[in-house]
Design a protein around this motif. Structure first.
Motif, short mmCIF file in Angstrom:
data_model
loop_
_atom_site.label_atom_id
_atom_site.label_comp_id
_atom_site.label_asym_id
_atom_site.label_seq_id
_atom_site.Cartn_x
_atom_site.Cartn_y
_atom_site.Cartn_z
N MET A 1 0.84 -1.18 0.00
CA MET A 1 0.00 0.00 0.00
C MET A 1 0.89 1.24 0.00
O MET A 1 1.92 1.27 0.65
CB MET A 1 -0.90 -0.04 1.24
CG MET A 1 -2.08 0.89 1.12
SD MET A 1 -3.16 0.79 2.55
CE MET A 1 -4.32 -0.43 1.97
N LYS A 2 0.49 2.23 -0.72
CA LYS A 2 1.27 3.46 -0.83
C LYS A 2 1.19 4.24 0.48
O LYS A 2 0.22 4.15 1.21
CB LYS A 2 0.75 4.32 -1.96
CG LYS A 2 0.89 3.68 -3.31
CD LYS A 2 0.37 4.58 -4.39
CE LYS A 2 0.51 3.89 -5.73
NZ LYS A 2 0.04 4.70 -6.82
N LEU B 1 -0.06 9.31 -1.66
CA LEU B 1 -1.48 9.38 -1.97
C LEU B 1 -1.98 10.82 -2.01
O LEU B 1 -2.74 11.20 -2.91
CB LEU B 1 -2.29 8.57 -0.95
CG LEU B 1 -2.13 7.06 -1.02
CD1 LEU B 1 -2.82 6.41 0.17
CD2 LEU B 1 -2.66 6.51 -2.32
N ILE C 1 -8.23 6.81 -4.80
CA ILE C 1 -7.19 7.35 -3.93
C ILE C 1 -7.80 7.84 -2.63
O ILE C 1 -7.25 7.60 -1.54
CB ILE C 1 -6.41 8.47 -4.65
CG1 ILE C 1 -5.52 7.85 -5.73
CG2 ILE C 1 -5.57 9.28 -3.67
CD1 ILE C 1 -4.84 8.83 -6.62
N GLN D 1 -8.37 4.92 -0.43
CA GLN D 1 -7.14 4.43 0.17
C GLN D 1 -6.70 5.33 1.33
O GLN D 1 -6.24 4.83 2.35
CB GLN D 1 -6.03 4.36 -0.89
CG GLN D 1 -6.24 3.28 -1.91
CD GLN D 1 -5.18 3.29 -3.01
OE1 GLN D 1 -4.28 4.13 -3.00
NE2 GLN D 1 -5.30 2.37 -3.94
N ALA E 1 -8.88 4.56 4.28
CA ALA E 1 -8.52 3.26 4.86
C ALA E 1 -7.27 3.39 5.73
O ALA E 1 -7.19 2.74 6.78
CB ALA E 1 -8.31 2.23 3.76
N GLN E 2 -6.32 4.19 5.30
CA GLN E 2 -5.09 4.36 6.08
C GLN E 2 -5.32 5.17 7.33
O GLN E 2 -4.63 4.99 8.34
CB GLN E 2 -3.99 5.00 5.24
CG GLN E 2 -3.38 4.04 4.26
CD GLN E 2 -2.15 4.60 3.59
OE1 GLN E 2 -1.65 5.66 3.96
NE2 GLN E 2 -1.65 3.89 2.60
#
Length: 54
Positions: A1-2, A7, A45, A48, A51-52
């Protein structure tokens, strides 16, 4: 994952690109398809990033 910085940088670039693309362009045109693809990338994006953050 980035990581988060990558991001956020990508989100910023896509947001700028979205401002330059005609929002009312027909999906039958190249510009309309590019707008839709860019919008999908931007949403992915953002998902993501969310989610982070959790």
């Amino acid at each position: 994952m980035k990581n988060m910085q990558e991001l956020l940088a990508r989100k910023s670039k896509l947001t700028i690109a979205m401002r330059m693309i005609d929002r009312k362009a027909s999906f039958e045109t190249e510009e309309g398809r590019v707008y839709a693809q860019t919008l999908v990338k931007l949403v992915m994006i953002e998902m993501q990033i969310e989610a982070q953050e959790k």
